[in-house]
Design an enzyme around this catalytic site. Sequence first.
Site, short mmCIF file in Angstrom:
data_model
loop_
_atom_site.label_atom_id
_atom_site.label_comp_id
_atom_site.label_asym_id
_atom_site.label_seq_id
_atom_site.Cartn_x
_atom_site.Cartn_y
_atom_site.Cartn_z
N SER A 54 0.80 -1.23 0.00
CA SER A 54 0.00 0.00 0.00
C SER A 54 0.83 1.27 0.00
O SER A 54 0.31 2.35 -0.27
CB SER A 54 -0.95 0.01 1.20
OG SER A 54 -0.21 0.12 2.40
N HIS A 92 1.24 4.21 6.82
CA HIS A 92 0.60 5.06 5.80
C HIS A 92 1.02 6.51 5.97
O HIS A 92 1.57 6.89 7.00
CB HIS A 92 -0.92 4.94 5.85
CG HIS A 92 -1.43 3.71 5.16
ND1 HIS A 92 -2.75 3.35 5.18
CD2 HIS A 92 -0.81 2.75 4.43
CE1 HIS A 92 -2.91 2.23 4.49
NE2 HIS A 92 -1.74 1.85 4.04
N ASP A 119 -8.02 6.17 4.66
CA ASP A 119 -8.12 5.02 5.56
C ASP A 119 -9.33 5.04 6.49
O ASP A 119 -9.37 4.26 7.43
CB ASP A 119 -6.86 4.94 6.43
CG ASP A 119 -5.62 4.60 5.62
OD1 ASP A 119 -5.76 4.07 4.52
OD2 ASP A 119 -4.52 4.87 6.11
#
Length: 176
Positions: A54, A92, A119
């Site tokens: 990701s 992230h 998210d």
Amino acid sequence: MGWIEENMESTHIRQIVSQAISLGMVISSALIIWKGLICITGSESPLVVVLSGSMEPGFKRGDILFLYMNKDPIRAGQIVVFNDGRDVPIVHRVIEVHEQRDNKEADILTKGDANLYDDRILYTSSNRWLQQKYIMGRAVGFLPYVGWLTIIMTDKPIIKYILLGALGLLVITSKE
């Protein structure tokens, strides 16, 4: 002959005790280094492995990230690792920060660089923002591909047991 046999047995016992102490020293040293890193970095987990794609192309699966946590406010663009109750932490990028004026806390929105959406769906709490208390640290450096060993041992536990058995056998059979 009795005296030689006693000396050989005594030497064998001393060798086993010496190996056990050496193993204990290795384990103790690893724990001390880990706890020292926790104190120095201010993060409960100073090293994490990227487990998914990701964050590509910046970080690839298997990269090890070095984390640092201090009192500085979290800003958009920083790469953070958070865990709001999951089994594994998530790496992230912060895309938005809303600072609360009354208590100086911040609500944070994150997104993986390779993901299309933010998210909000990932956060385990009913909130649509991540609270700052769930941030484990900011990424300050990385080693590419070094974490693959961890991924392989997690995906295939038999490899972990083989490696641990081989290390134990090495310690037992080694001579000074």
